[in-house]
Motif scaffolding. Sequence first.
Motif, PDB file in Angstrom:
ATOM      1  N   UNK A   1     -32.284 -26.939 -38.437  1.00  0.00           N
ATOM      2  CA  UNK A   1     -30.828 -27.110 -38.414  1.00  0.00           C
ATOM      3  C   UNK A   1     -30.280 -27.195 -39.842  1.00  0.00           C
ATOM      4  N   UNK A   2     -31.107 -27.691 -40.764  1.00  0.00           N
ATOM      5  CA  UNK A   2     -30.685 -27.727 -42.170  1.00  0.00           C
ATOM      6  C   UNK A   2     -30.441 -26.305 -42.671  1.00  0.00           C
TER       7      UNK A   2
ATOM      8  N   UNK B   1     -19.336 -37.643 -35.934  1.00  0.00           N
ATOM      9  CA  UNK B   1     -20.002 -36.879 -36.980  1.00  0.00           C
ATOM     10  C   UNK B   1     -21.367 -36.457 -36.453  1.00  0.00           C
ATOM     11  N   UNK B   2     -21.665 -35.186 -36.597  1.00  0.00           N
ATOM     12  CA  UNK B   2     -22.969 -34.670 -36.204  1.00  0.00           C
ATOM     13  C   UNK B   2     -23.966 -34.952 -37.325  1.00  0.00           C
TER      14      UNK B   2
ATOM     15  N   UNK C   1     -29.517 -26.790 -34.277  1.00  0.00           N
ATOM     16  CA  UNK C   1     -28.237 -26.113 -34.469  1.00  0.00           C
ATOM     17  C   UNK C   1     -27.516 -26.470 -35.764  1.00  0.00           C
ATOM     18  N   UNK C   2     -27.237 -27.765 -35.965  1.00  0.00           N
ATOM     19  CA  UNK C   2     -26.321 -28.156 -37.035  1.00  0.00           C
ATOM     20  C   UNK C   2     -26.788 -29.442 -37.721  1.00  0.00           C
TER      21      UNK C   2
ATOM     22  N   UNK D   1     -25.935 -32.614 -44.325  1.00  0.00           N
ATOM     23  CA  UNK D   1     -27.029 -32.142 -45.183  1.00  0.00           C
ATOM     24  C   UNK D   1     -26.607 -30.869 -45.903  1.00  0.00           C
ATOM     25  N   UNK D   2     -25.927 -29.985 -45.194  1.00  0.00           N
ATOM     26  CA  UNK D   2     -25.413 -28.787 -45.847  1.00  0.00           C
ATOM     27  C   UNK D   2     -24.459 -29.115 -46.977  1.00  0.00           C
TER      28      UNK D   2
END
Length: 308
Positions: free
Chosen positions: A173-174, A130-131, A137-138, A142-143
């Motif tokens: 990245x968020x 899991x990132x 970047x990502x 959170x998204x």
Amino acid sequence: MTHATLRHLLSLADLSASELDRLLQRAQSLRERALGAPLPEAPLAGKTVVNLFFEPSTRTRSSFELAAKRLGATVLNFDMANSSTRKGETLADTLYTLEAMGADVFVVRHGTDGVVAQLASICAPRSRLVNAGDGRSHHPTQGLLDMLTIRQHKGQDFSTLSVALIGDIRHSRVARSDLRALRLLNTGEIRIAAPESLLPESSVQEGCRLCTSADEAVEGADVVMTLRLQRERMEEGLVTSLEAYFRDWGITPERLALAKPDAIVMHPGPMNRGVEIADAVADGPQSVIREQVSNGVAVRMAVLEALA
């Protein structure tokens, strides 16, 4: 998306709209349990989740740990400061070592773009990654938690919503994960606003309305999301002063009054009070910032469950 088909979560760009929706629905159903209610089952019993954090974190690391434990997993928090990476061990060898000890899921945060995807390309077939945030970047979970928070207040139909993202979008990245999610959910209007030095590349702006001021972005908005000003950007000369930034881009009660009366205010944290957001707004009735934190545990439970 069945549980068997989601191997890693590296980016929200990897998900379809229906897959995103299913994760959000599952997170909503887990929310009561995420906040402490007992689980009738332990879907991660016998699994080991390793938090590999190479950057400081309070909210993300703590919520992943709580999520894994509430699902019945054993959790190992990797201490970078006292690890063999200080002796020159590569990230790959760190991963291989932990895999050899029987670890199953790796939650990885790193300051370099693409590191989590690189680890996913070399991990053992049974491992799941899991990132938890890489470079600029990502930050997919959170998204997800931001979208869940919006849904709880504004409903599942995003097509009528105006959502404003304000602040340091270039280095966030968020912001990139939120923008991907908002596009997937067919958001009516996505507005972005920032000093010119903090605007992202044109590809990130795709599908967004570029506003020239914070007032323009906030006016009539349903959701106002402000982003952390990364203070190291001051040293790079990208912002003249914190006072000027707050005056022009900070979310104050006066600026928030331009939004719809029932608009919600969001911030991914950590907050620089008096820089991106006034105390009266952060702690005010329209703020859902603490709800975002609560939703983080539920979202991360949903993701870990789907992976493991």
